[in-house]
Motif scaffolding. Structure first.
Motif, PDB file in Angstrom:
ATOM      1  N   LEU A   4      37.756  37.702  39.778  1.00  0.00           N
ATOM      2  CA  LEU A   4      37.903  36.354  39.237  1.00  0.00           C
ATOM      3  C   LEU A   4      36.994  35.371  39.955  1.00  0.00           C
ATOM      4  O   LEU A   4      36.369  34.500  39.324  1.00  0.00           O
ATOM      5  N   GLU A   5      36.891  35.492  41.265  1.00  0.00           N
ATOM      6  CA  GLU A   5      36.091  34.562  42.063  1.00  0.00           C
ATOM      7  C   GLU A   5      34.603  34.676  41.741  1.00  0.00           C
ATOM      8  O   GLU A   5      33.863  33.685  41.832  1.00  0.00           O
ATOM      9  N   ASP A  38      44.336  42.380  44.607  1.00  0.00           N
ATOM     10  CA  ASP A  38      43.321  41.863  45.524  1.00  0.00           C
ATOM     11  C   ASP A  38      41.928  41.984  44.914  1.00  0.00           C
ATOM     12  O   ASP A  38      41.109  41.068  44.996  1.00  0.00           O
ATOM     13  N   LYS A  39      41.655  43.133  44.307  1.00  0.00           N
ATOM     14  CA  LYS A  39      40.347  43.349  43.706  1.00  0.00           C
ATOM     15  C   LYS A  39      40.161  42.451  42.478  1.00  0.00           C
ATOM     16  O   LYS A  39      39.068  41.922  42.231  1.00  0.00           O
ATOM     17  N   GLN A  64      46.935  48.573  33.838  1.00  0.00           N
ATOM     18  CA  GLN A  64      46.234  47.760  32.847  1.00  0.00           C
ATOM     19  C   GLN A  64      45.336  46.732  33.516  1.00  0.00           C
ATOM     20  O   GLN A  64      44.231  46.443  33.046  1.00  0.00           O
ATOM     21  N   GLU A  65      45.808  46.168  34.613  1.00  0.00           N
ATOM     22  CA  GLU A  65      44.990  45.189  35.343  1.00  0.00           C
ATOM     23  C   GLU A  65      43.745  45.856  35.912  1.00  0.00           C
ATOM     24  O   GLU A  65      42.648  45.279  35.879  1.00  0.00           O
ATOM     25  N   GLU A  66      43.915  47.078  36.406  1.00  0.00           N
ATOM     26  CA  GLU A  66      42.755  47.796  36.931  1.00  0.00           C
ATOM     27  C   GLU A  66      41.752  48.104  35.817  1.00  0.00           C
ATOM     28  O   GLU A  66      40.540  47.890  35.968  1.00  0.00           O
ATOM     29  N   VAL A  85      35.784  44.079  33.404  1.00  0.00           N
ATOM     30  CA  VAL A  85      35.194  42.775  33.720  1.00  0.00           C
ATOM     31  C   VAL A  85      34.387  42.840  35.010  1.00  0.00           C
ATOM     32  O   VAL A  85      33.260  42.336  35.083  1.00  0.00           O
ATOM     33  N   GLY A  86      34.970  43.459  36.039  1.00  0.00           N
ATOM     34  CA  GLY A  86      34.314  43.453  37.342  1.00  0.00           C
ATOM     35  C   GLY A  86      33.276  44.536  37.539  1.00  0.00           C
ATOM     36  O   GLY A  86      32.424  44.420  38.433  1.00  0.00           O
ATOM     37  N   GLY A  87      33.335  45.612  36.746  1.00  0.00           N
ATOM     38  CA  GLY A  87      32.399  46.709  36.934  1.00  0.00           C
ATOM     39  C   GLY A  87      32.567  47.417  38.264  1.00  0.00           C
ATOM     40  O   GLY A  87      31.621  48.028  38.785  1.00  0.00           O
ATOM     41  N   ARG A  88      33.775  47.365  38.818  1.00  0.00           N
ATOM     42  CA  ARG A  88      34.023  47.958  40.131  1.00  0.00           C
ATOM     43  C   ARG A  88      34.417  49.438  40.006  1.00  0.00           C
ATOM     44  O   ARG A  88      34.774  49.915  38.933  1.00  0.00           O
ATOM     45  N   GLU A  89      34.395  50.126  41.125  1.00  0.00           N
ATOM     46  CA  GLU A  89      34.827  51.515  41.174  1.00  0.00           C
ATOM     47  C   GLU A  89      36.328  51.607  40.887  1.00  0.00           C
ATOM     48  O   GLU A  89      37.098  50.731  41.312  1.00  0.00           O
TER      49      GLU A  89
END
Length: 434
Positions: free
Chosen positions: A120-121, A114-115, A61-63, A70-74
């Motif tokens: 968040l940062e 970590d991601k 769920q966090e991923e 939110v992050g738009g990451r892979e």
């Protein structure tokens, strides 16, 4: 997260969110590290998932929400999305899934965290509803803390030697009056202000309530034992037809984990049943039958919330029974620090303005109300949190248990479950008409 968080600087808000994420992870990791690998993959009850499934589901769920949305990451592990989708896999079927083993699960949730912290940062916490005041991060904090409570229920169901322990709760104190009169009237139910409130708590709306009496404290073990001694489980008069059918089919004779010799099992310990603790592990049908036997009834959800929030001096609804500030250890029994309810009256600073005690913490309290949306409800951010559960199949519980975390408890927070469920940390208090 307090309402004041809306006025924090981005740096302060990020620091608070990071601390809440870490606190939640410390709890979930502690419950997985407490047992060996065989225990983690075992299903201790068909009602519950294996502990390692819960742990990896927290990471999934966090991923999905923080890393990808939110992050738009892979994606980190798109291949396991279906395995950890709670709506695609029934709990009873989860042990047969190709789950991550304990070591893989630990690596996965750590990688995702970590991601998520990097997201968040670098994410502005404004401009988009999902991230405004850190909502998506708060949603994930609450999700993990809710699964911590689920994992504690699994620990309570597991067989074998005790692996969890905690200090005894503080002593209680009898109430001067066993009931509190609530004059009724209009009050504001729900919230529009709390930045991390979930969709079913919204919107705030005026509700009219007739005058009623409500118990000062939740029903205790000693009080419930009188119901048993009076033949309450054998007397059909106190049960609804559905409740009597369930009592008969399930062969209910006492709260779950009670024994005939006056003891109970709690996290592997067999101990005397404390008379002045709120009774827990009772289903809605049991709570309803007790209330009828006592000449009372369960409170409606609106009655419960008015008793918890309404301040007759100011005429406004508070965030908690004691005010708007976050809970402290002096306000309520939360966060699992005692691994059991405290005796009634142990937290006088948590008393509501109307004089009702123990409304937050100790046990979730069954109400008479079905889980329905508030007027003007708007689903956000996904229907599977609340919307798909609305209807007469589920009963509302309020207040939070000793296992619930302050991040996931407010006087507006709504919990729900089937009326037959009692592995949850559920109790109740009674009300009656004037």
């Amino acid at each position: 997260m307090t309402i004041d968080a809306l006025r924090h600087s981005p740096e302060q808000l990020r620091a608070r969110i990071a601390a809440e994420l870490e606190r939640a992870r410390n709890r979930s990791t502690g419950l997985t590290d407490a047992v060996d690998g065989d225990d983690l993959v075992r299903q201790h009850s068909p009602l519950m998932s294996p502990l390692v499934w819960d742990y990896a589901h927290i990471g999934s769920q966090e991923e999905l929400w923080l890393v990808r949305d939110v992050g738009g990451r892979e994606p980190v592990r798109p291949d396991i999305d279906n395995i950890y989708d709670a709506f695609q896999t029934k709990r009873a079927d989860r042990p047969s899934l190709p789950m991550l083993n304990p070591d893989e699960a630990r690596v996965y949730v750590s990688t995702v965290r970590d991601k998520a912290l990097d997201v968040l940062e670098h994410t502005p916490l404004e401009g988009r509803r999902l991230v405004e005041a850190g909502f998506a991060f708060g949603m994930i904090v609450q999700h993990e803390q809710q699964h911590v409570e689920t994992m504690l229920a699994t620990h309570q169901l597991r067989q074998g030697p005790a692996v969890l322990d905690a200090p005894a709760p503080p002593p209680g104190a009898p109430a001067a009056e066993t009931e509190v009169y609530v004059p009724g009237g209009m009050f504001l139910m729900g919230t529009d202000l709390d930045p991390w409130a979930l969709d079913n708590e919204r919107p705030a709306h005026a509700v009219g309530v007739e005058p009623y009496w409500i118990d000062t404290d939740p029903v205790t073990n000693a009080q419930y034992a009188q119901f048993i001694a009076d033949g309450g489980y054998a007397d059909r008069r106190w049960w609804t037809p559905e409740g009597w059918a369930h009592r008969s089919n399930a062969e209910l004779t006492a709260p779950q984990f009670w024994h005939d010799d006056g003891t109970r099992t709690r996290f592997g310990h067999v101990e005397p049943i404390p008379p002045d603790e709120p009774v827990q592990h009772v289903c809605w049908y049991e709570a309803d039958a007790y209330a009828r036997w006592a000449g009372k009834r369960l409170p409606t959800e609106a009655e419960w919330e008015m008793a918890a929030r309404y301040d007759p001096e100011s005429g406004r609804s508070l965030r908690y029974p004691w005010g708007d500030e976050d809970p402290t250890d002096e306000h309520a029994n939360l966060g699992g620090r005692y691994l059991q309810p405290a005796p009634v009256g142990a937290f006088p600073k948590g008393t509501s303005p109307l004089g009702v005690r123990g409304l937050v913490g100790d046990v979730w309290e069954w109400t008479s109300s079905d889980f329905t949306p508030y007027p003007g409800f708007a689903m956000f951010p996904y229907p599977e949190y609340s919307e798909v559960f609305f209807g007469p199949d589920y009963k509302i519980l309020r207040g939070g248990s000793w296992a619930a975390d302050p991040a996931a408890v407010r006087a507006t927070f709504r919990n729900w479950d089937y009326p037959i469920r009692r592995q949850i940390f559920s109790g109740f208090r009674c009300a009656r008409d004037v």
